[in-house]
Design a protein around this motif. Structure first.
Motif, short mmCIF file in Angstrom:
data_model
loop_
_atom_site.label_atom_id
_atom_site.label_comp_id
_atom_site.label_asym_id
_atom_site.label_seq_id
_atom_site.Cartn_x
_atom_site.Cartn_y
_atom_site.Cartn_z
N TYR A 144 0.85 -1.19 0.00
CA TYR A 144 0.00 0.00 0.00
C TYR A 144 0.89 1.24 0.00
O TYR A 144 1.81 1.36 0.83
N LEU A 145 0.64 2.16 -0.93
CA LEU A 145 1.48 3.34 -1.07
C LEU A 145 1.33 4.30 0.10
O LEU A 145 2.25 5.05 0.42
N SER A 146 0.18 4.28 0.72
CA SER A 146 -0.01 5.12 1.92
C SER A 146 0.09 4.23 3.14
O SER A 146 -0.75 3.38 3.39
N GLY A 147 1.17 4.37 3.87
CA GLY A 147 1.36 3.57 5.07
C GLY A 147 2.49 2.58 4.94
O GLY A 147 3.12 2.20 5.92
N GLY A 148 2.76 2.09 3.71
CA GLY A 148 3.89 1.20 3.49
C GLY A 148 3.67 -0.24 3.91
O GLY A 148 4.62 -1.04 3.91
N LYS A 149 2.45 -0.64 4.23
CA LYS A 149 2.21 -2.03 4.62
C LYS A 149 2.20 -2.92 3.39
O LYS A 149 1.54 -2.61 2.40
N SER A 150 2.95 -4.03 3.45
CA SER A 150 2.97 -5.00 2.36
C SER A 150 2.05 -6.17 2.70
O SER A 150 1.96 -6.57 3.87
N VAL A 151 1.40 -6.71 1.68
CA VAL A 151 0.40 -7.77 1.89
C VAL A 151 0.63 -8.92 0.93
O VAL A 151 1.15 -8.73 -0.19
N TYR A 152 0.26 -10.08 1.39
CA TYR A 152 0.26 -11.29 0.57
C TYR A 152 -1.20 -11.63 0.27
O TYR A 152 -1.99 -11.87 1.20
N LEU A 153 -1.58 -11.60 -1.03
CA LEU A 153 -2.96 -11.80 -1.44
C LEU A 153 -3.16 -13.21 -1.98
O LEU A 153 -2.30 -13.72 -2.72
N GLN A 161 -8.32 -12.32 -0.77
CA GLN A 161 -8.24 -11.83 0.61
C GLN A 161 -6.78 -11.67 1.01
O GLN A 161 -5.87 -12.23 0.37
N VAL A 162 -6.54 -10.90 2.05
CA VAL A 162 -5.19 -10.72 2.59
C VAL A 162 -4.86 -11.91 3.47
O VAL A 162 -5.49 -12.12 4.51
N ALA A 163 -3.87 -12.71 3.03
CA ALA A 163 -3.50 -13.91 3.78
C ALA A 163 -2.36 -13.64 4.76
O ALA A 163 -2.20 -14.38 5.74
N ASP A 164 -1.57 -12.58 4.53
CA ASP A 164 -0.45 -12.28 5.43
C ASP A 164 -0.03 -10.84 5.21
O ASP A 164 -0.30 -10.25 4.15
N THR A 165 0.66 -10.28 6.19
CA THR A 165 1.17 -8.91 6.08
C THR A 165 2.65 -8.88 6.44
O THR A 165 3.14 -9.76 7.18
N PHE A 166 3.38 -7.88 5.90
CA PHE A 166 4.82 -7.74 6.13
C PHE A 166 5.14 -6.27 6.43
O PHE A 166 4.41 -5.37 6.01
N ASP A 167 6.25 -6.10 7.08
CA ASP A 167 6.64 -4.74 7.48
C ASP A 167 7.28 -3.96 6.34
O ASP A 167 7.31 -2.72 6.38
#
Length: 432
Positions: A144-153, A161-167
């Motif tokens: 996500y460009l706002s916030g910098g949260k990375s996601v595994y879809l 759906q979002v299966a996992d998130t990364f820093d």
């Protein structure tokens, strides 16, 4: 406190080119108020005062009703078309839904989250770094460009759906490559059919253009003998499907198919892919399953399908072939005594399409008493490969196929009373 009335009217209707999308037509001096309210709720403007709600979860009727309720609460008059009202009231659910324990409202919540992910990707809020194939579905990694949260879809369309998130994006990419390195591809996955349809509905109200059909070729009426050969194999299959008293048998070779009547006295041999002017059909009749052959008819691969169709119809619905030896096939008077001398060419009453391509026909005239030359004096039984010589009669459909009253005399001799009966059944077809 009474909500002030707004001079705006919204008519909600089904999209003309999308199965579940909804359109909103705005009128009134304050239509812009309704316009801004709908855009904030995910509706897209496609024309002046025309907005569209197109989703990937096919829940547009549900959310259109929610939008109408919100507009009414703001003092904006709304109208729902009958077709849309019918879609709103319809109860449905997904077939083979992977989470069968979910209620209908919970399923709608899952698909709404998938819709938000889709919208974030479309509007550039979520940048997809890579995608991969995971079994029968698609997985992806993005940030996500706002916030910098990375996601595994995980998943597609209404199941994403979002299966996992990364820093960080680096951490997400390393983990994604470790799990899906074999099928990993850069960038987002190609659009699915559902996503493509939704994107098209958001840009236009036009119905898909119907491609003009190619003009049909002009039909030419020709005599049956001049018609195309057609599909002989399909003709035989149709005949066997329609007549349960015939049985299809394949030989050791795929080049030939045999069809045998249930009493085993009438048999058909079909040679597939036979050259145009060589024998493709051989039909033989027997008095009993173990007797000599009464008559044989052959036809080439160029024989028109209508002629063969009439022949098969005659065999299936007429018992003229089931006669005693020495009598006409239609049960008419017995033939006169054989001519003392054989015919010079040894031809038989039945002829088939030979090198000239003519269909089967009789060579003698259709009078009640055949001439001596029309009766063969040959005593041997011709093999299926012996194709009778073409007649010099004018080409035309066989009289025997047009009417069951035409005569056809058996071509084999009567067995002598002292001649012993065959000890075992004769082969299906005798070859010279």
């Amino acid at each position: 406190m009474t909500t002030p009335s707004v001079d705006a009217h919204v008519r909600l209707d089904s999209h003309p080119a999308h199965s579940s999308a909804v359109t909103a037509a705005l009128t009134g001096t304050q239509a812009h108020v309704a316009h801004m309210a709908l855009e904030a709720d995910g509706w897209i403007a496609v024309a002046e005062n025309i907005l569209v709600l197109a989703r990937i979860d096919h829940e547009e009727p549900y959310w259109a009703e929610k939008a109408a309720q919100a507009l009414n609460a703001e003092g904006i008059t709304t109208e729902i078309a009958p077709s849309l009202r019918e879609a709103i009231d319809e109860e449905w659910t997904w077939a083979n839904y992977p989470m069968p324990w979910c209620t209908r409202s919970e399923i709608r919540e899952v698909s709404d989250q998938a819709q938000k992910i889709y919208d974030d990707i479309q509007y550039g809020h979520l940048l997809i770094h890579a995608h991969a194939q995971d079994g029968h579905t698609t997985v992806a990694v993005g940030t996500y460009l706002s916030g910098g949260k990375s996601v595994y879809l995980h998943g597609e369309n209404h199941l994403r759906q979002v299966a996992d998130t990364f820093d960080s994006p680096a951490q997400a990419l390393v983990a994604f490559e470790k799990a899906h390195g074999d099928t990993m591809r850069p960038g987002p996955a190609p659009m699915t059919d559902t996503e493509r349809a939704a994107a098209k509905a958001r840009t236009s109200l036009d119905t898909p253009a119907v491609e003009p059909e190619a003009p049909l070729p002009a039909l030419e009426i020709v005599p049956a003998y001049a018609a195309d050969a057609g599909n002989h194999d399909a003709l035989l299959d149709t005949f066997l499907d329609a007549h349960g008293d015939w049985q299809k048998r394949r030989t050791w070779s795929d080049e030939t198919t045999h069809a045998i009547h249930e009493d085993q006295t009438l048999r058909i041999e079909r040679v597939h892919d036979a050259p145009t002017h060589e024998t493709a059909w051989t039909i033989a009749a027997y008095e009993t399953p173990v007797s000599d052959r009464m008559w044989v008819l052959t036809a080439t691969g160029s024989t028109p399908a209508p002629v063969l169709q009439d022949l098969l119809h005659h065999l299936a619905h007429n018992n003229d072939w089931d006669t005693a030896l020495g009598s006409p096939l239609d049960g008419g008077p017995s033939p006169p005594p054989r001519s003392p001398s054989p015919m010079p060419d040894g031809s038989t009453p039945w002829t088939a399409a030979g090198s000239t391509g003519h269909p089967p026909r009789e060579t003698r005239e259709s009078n009640s008493t055949p001439s001596p030359r029309s009766i063969p004096s040959r005593t041997s039984t011709p093999g299926p490969s012996e194709q009778a010589r073409a007649s010099t009669a004018p080409p035309g459909p066989s009289p025997h196929l047009r009417t069951p009253q035409a005569h056809c005399w058996p071509t084999c001799r009567k067995p002598s009373p002292t001649e012993p009966a065959p000890a075992s059944p004769r082969p299906l077809f005798e070859h010279a």
